[in-house]
Design a protein around this motif. Structure first.
Motif, PDB file in Angstrom:
ATOM      1  N   PHE A 144       0.795  -1.222   0.000  1.00 41.50           N
ATOM      2  CA  PHE A 144       0.000   0.000   0.000  1.00 41.50           C
ATOM      3  C   PHE A 144       0.829   1.273   0.000  1.00 41.50           C
ATOM      4  O   PHE A 144       0.300   2.371   0.115  1.00 41.50           O
ATOM      5  N   ILE A 145       2.140   1.173  -0.160  1.00 41.68           N
ATOM      6  CA  ILE A 145       2.998   2.349  -0.277  1.00 41.68           C
ATOM      7  C   ILE A 145       3.707   2.274  -1.626  1.00 41.68           C
ATOM      8  O   ILE A 145       4.266   1.245  -1.987  1.00 41.68           O
ATOM      9  N   VAL A 146       3.690   3.390  -2.379  1.00 38.09           N
ATOM     10  CA  VAL A 146       4.272   3.418  -3.717  1.00 38.09           C
ATOM     11  C   VAL A 146       5.774   3.187  -3.670  1.00 38.09           C
ATOM     12  O   VAL A 146       6.468   3.688  -2.785  1.00 38.09           O
ATOM     13  N   GLU A 147       6.247   2.420  -4.635  1.00 40.18           N
ATOM     14  CA  GLU A 147       7.684   2.228  -4.782  1.00 40.18           C
ATOM     15  C   GLU A 147       8.239   3.353  -5.656  1.00 40.18           C
ATOM     16  O   GLU A 147       7.590   3.803  -6.588  1.00 40.18           O
ATOM     17  N   GLU A 148       9.445   3.797  -5.356  1.00 43.94           N
ATOM     18  CA  GLU A 148      10.113   4.785  -6.197  1.00 43.94           C
ATOM     19  C   GLU A 148      11.484   4.248  -6.587  1.00 43.94           C
ATOM     20  O   GLU A 148      12.224   3.785  -5.712  1.00 43.94           O
ATOM     21  N   PRO A 149      11.838   4.249  -7.860  1.00 38.67           N
ATOM     22  CA  PRO A 149      11.063   4.769  -8.986  1.00 38.67           C
ATOM     23  C   PRO A 149       9.819   3.938  -9.246  1.00 38.67           C
ATOM     24  O   PRO A 149       9.659   2.850  -8.702  1.00 38.67           O
ATOM     25  N   ALA A 150       8.940   4.448 -10.102  1.00 39.53           N
ATOM     26  CA  ALA A 150       7.639   3.815 -10.317  1.00 39.53           C
ATOM     27  C   ALA A 150       7.753   2.413 -10.871  1.00 39.53           C
ATOM     28  O   ALA A 150       6.862   1.592 -10.681  1.00 39.53           O
ATOM     29  N   ASN A 151       8.855   2.108 -11.579  1.00 42.92           N
ATOM     30  CA  ASN A 151       9.014   0.777 -12.156  1.00 42.92           C
ATOM     31  C   ASN A 151       9.752  -0.183 -11.229  1.00 42.92           C
ATOM     32  O   ASN A 151      10.113  -1.284 -11.632  1.00 42.92           O
ATOM     33  N   ALA A 152       9.975   0.227  -9.985  1.00 45.60           N
ATOM     34  CA  ALA A 152      10.638  -0.653  -9.028  1.00 45.60           C
ATOM     35  C   ALA A 152       9.717  -1.811  -8.665  1.00 45.60           C
ATOM     36  O   ALA A 152       8.499  -1.657  -8.634  1.00 45.60           O
ATOM     37  N   PRO A 153      10.279  -2.987  -8.409  1.00 45.87           N
ATOM     38  CA  PRO A 153       9.432  -4.119  -8.010  1.00 45.87           C
ATOM     39  C   PRO A 153       8.676  -3.792  -6.723  1.00 45.87           C
ATOM     40  O   PRO A 153       9.236  -3.236  -5.780  1.00 45.87           O
ATOM     41  N   SER A 154       7.401  -4.096  -6.693  1.00 44.28           N
ATOM     42  CA  SER A 154       6.610  -3.792  -5.504  1.00 44.28           C
ATOM     43  C   SER A 154       6.957  -4.748  -4.374  1.00 44.28           C
ATOM     44  O   SER A 154       7.289  -5.903  -4.606  1.00 44.28           O
ATOM     45  N   THR A 155       6.896  -4.248  -3.180  1.00 45.38           N
ATOM     46  CA  THR A 155       7.148  -5.067  -1.998  1.00 45.38           C
ATOM     47  C   THR A 155       6.045  -4.830  -0.988  1.00 45.38           C
ATOM     48  O   THR A 155       5.401  -3.795  -0.986  1.00 45.38           O
ATOM     49  N   GLU A 156       5.854  -5.804  -0.104  1.00 43.96           N
ATOM     50  CA  GLU A 156       4.842  -5.636   0.938  1.00 43.96           C
ATOM     51  C   GLU A 156       5.306  -4.624   1.976  1.00 43.96           C
ATOM     52  O   GLU A 156       6.499  -4.460   2.227  1.00 43.96           O
ATOM     53  N   ASP A 157       4.346  -3.960   2.563  1.00 41.57           N
ATOM     54  CA  ASP A 157       4.576  -3.027   3.651  1.00 41.57           C
ATOM     55  C   ASP A 157       3.815  -3.535   4.874  1.00 41.57           C
ATOM     56  O   ASP A 157       3.126  -4.546   4.807  1.00 41.57           O
ATOM     57  N   ALA A 158       3.950  -2.839   5.989  1.00 40.41           N
ATOM     58  CA  ALA A 158       3.285  -3.273   7.216  1.00 40.41           C
ATOM     59  C   ALA A 158       2.598  -2.102   7.891  1.00 40.41           C
ATOM     60  O   ALA A 158       2.991  -0.943   7.727  1.00 40.41           O
ATOM     61  N   LEU A 159       1.564  -2.410   8.645  1.00 39.20           N
ATOM     62  CA  LEU A 159       0.877  -1.432   9.491  1.00 39.20           C
ATOM     63  C   LEU A 159       0.842  -2.034  10.889  1.00 39.20           C
ATOM     64  O   LEU A 159       0.298  -3.124  11.085  1.00 39.20           O
ATOM     65  N   VAL A 160       1.463  -1.353  11.844  1.00 37.29           N
ATOM     66  CA  VAL A 160       1.603  -1.909  13.187  1.00 37.29           C
ATOM     67  C   VAL A 160       1.084  -0.928  14.235  1.00 37.29           C
ATOM     68  O   VAL A 160       1.071   0.292  14.022  1.00 37.29           O
ATOM     69  N   LEU A 161       0.673  -1.467  15.363  1.00 33.50           N
ATOM     70  CA  LEU A 161       0.206  -0.658  16.489  1.00 33.50           C
ATOM     71  C   LEU A 161       1.363  -0.360  17.423  1.00 33.50           C
ATOM     72  O   LEU A 161       2.151  -1.247  17.763  1.00 33.50           O
ATOM     73  N   VAL A 162       1.470   0.902  17.845  1.00 33.48           N
ATOM     74  CA  VAL A 162       2.485   1.318  18.813  1.00 33.48           C
ATOM     75  C   VAL A 162       1.788   2.134  19.898  1.00 33.48           C
ATOM     76  O   VAL A 162       0.845   2.883  19.616  1.00 33.48           O
ATOM     77  N   GLU A 163       2.244   1.986  21.127  1.00 35.87           N
ATOM     78  CA  GLU A 163       1.654   2.726  22.249  1.00 35.87           C
ATOM     79  C   GLU A 163       2.753   3.422  23.032  1.00 35.87           C
ATOM     80  O   GLU A 163       3.780   2.819  23.362  1.00 35.87           O
ATOM     81  N   LEU A 164       2.533   4.696  23.341  1.00 36.48           N
ATOM     82  CA  LEU A 164       3.495   5.489  24.097  1.00 36.48           C
ATOM     83  C   LEU A 164       2.938   5.778  25.483  1.00 36.48           C
ATOM     84  O   LEU A 164       1.817   6.281  25.617  1.00 36.48           O
ATOM     85  N   GLY A 165       3.712   5.456  26.520  1.00 38.51           N
ATOM     86  CA  GLY A 165       3.290   5.746  27.890  1.00 38.51           C
ATOM     87  C   GLY A 165       3.261   4.519  28.762  1.00 38.51           C
ATOM     88  O   GLY A 165       3.204   3.389  28.280  1.00 38.51           O
ATOM     89  N   ASN A 166       3.292   4.713  30.060  1.00 45.24           N
ATOM     90  CA  ASN A 166       3.238   3.615  31.019  1.00 45.24           C
ATOM     91  C   ASN A 166       1.806   3.108  31.187  1.00 45.24           C
ATOM     92  O   ASN A 166       0.855   3.889  31.098  1.00 45.24           O
ATOM     93  N   PRO A 167       1.644   1.809  31.437  1.00 43.43           N
ATOM     94  CA  PRO A 167       0.292   1.247  31.566  1.00 43.43           C
ATOM     95  C   PRO A 167      -0.545   1.900  32.658  1.00 43.43           C
ATOM     96  O   PRO A 167      -1.766   1.962  32.554  1.00 43.43           O
ATOM     97  N   ASP A 168       0.100   2.410  33.720  1.00 50.09           N
ATOM     98  CA  ASP A 168      -0.645   2.984  34.830  1.00 50.09           C
ATOM     99  C   ASP A 168      -0.693   4.511  34.769  1.00 50.09           C
ATOM    100  O   ASP A 168      -0.994   5.183  35.752  1.00 50.09           O
ATOM    101  N   ALA A 169      -0.377   5.066  33.598  1.00 49.94           N
ATOM    102  CA  ALA A 169      -0.378   6.524  33.446  1.00 49.94           C
ATOM    103  C   ALA A 169      -0.969   6.867  32.074  1.00 49.94           C
ATOM    104  O   ALA A 169      -1.516   6.010  31.394  1.00 49.94           O
TER     105      ALA A 169
END
Length: 224
Positions: free
Chosen positions: A122-147
């Motif tokens: 889901f992210i464009v490769e540059e240059p446009a004729n570059a072989p496409s590769t998979e991308d990732a979407l991940v969850l990240v959390e900032l902060g302490n669990p009790d705060a």
């Protein structure tokens, strides 16, 4: 690095609403662990059906069977090094996770509570004729669990060398309550074409569906 977001495939990821539970995925729709599983979404005629996996299986492509495991899928996310991940508040060029955390006093944690990555082209490769590769979407959390804590969805792409992992602009969750006792969490998310769609649990405990699309050529996101 490579450029813009483009149309990709539809994938659904399930993860927990908090930080301590495991994840269940049933029939391509999300259900947090400990709650009834969501029903499967009907497939659109002529479109690939979303795939699902259990807590121990990686997410799979919907665009057809992969002949070999893509490099992004080889990522050891709990111990990944991700560049340009400014959400974590570090001054260095990269964030190094160890056992799921960057280890700071106000930690940044990747895939908390057993959340899973979504893989898609889901992210464009540059240059446009570059072989496409998979991308990732991940969850990240900032902060302490009790705060006060805040979650974000992070698009990650391989660098031109096929090894380094780069974060693109993140999709931010809402700020926590002033006391830090209530946190907006992503209940589920998926990539739909060039957009991201997620079910979120708000500070008041109610859930809603939110959608984001590309706002500019730099990969920033806007709600619509």
């Amino acid at each position: 690095m490579r450029g813009k977001l483009i149309s990709g495939v539809v994938l659904t990821l399930t993860f927990v609403t908090g930080c301590t539970s495991s994840v269940d995925r049933v029939g391509g729709e999300a259900a947090p662990a400990g709650s009834p599983a969501g029903s499967a979404s009907p497939s659109t005629p002529g479109a690939p059906a979303p795939t699902s996996s259990g807590p121990s299986a990686p997410a799979t492509r919907t665009s057809g069977p992969a002949t070999q495991k893509s490099e992004i899928r080889r990522t050891n996310w709990p111990n990944a090094v991700i560049r340009n991940l400014r959400f974590c508040g570090e001054s260095d060029d990269s964030v190094s996770f160890r056992n799921g955390s960057n280890g700071l006093d106000v930690p940044c944690r990747i895939l908390p509570g057993g959340a899973r990555p979504v893989y898609a082209e889901f992210i464009v490769e540059e240059p446009a004729n570059a072989p496409s590769t998979e991308d990732a979407l991940v969850l990240v959390e900032l902060g302490n669990p009790d705060a006060a804590r805040r979650q974000a969805l992070v698009p990650v792409q391989l660098g031109d060398n096929g090894r380094n992992r780069y974060a693109w602009p993140v999709i931010l969750g809402d700020d926590s309550s002033p006391a830090g006792d209530r946190v907006m969490t992503f209940v589920s998310y998926r990539v739909v074409g060039q957009n991201v769609e997620a079910t979120v649990r708000k500070l008041d405990g109610n859930t809603e569906t939110r959608r984001w699309r590309k706002a500019d050529g730099s990969g920033n996101w806007e709600r619509y």
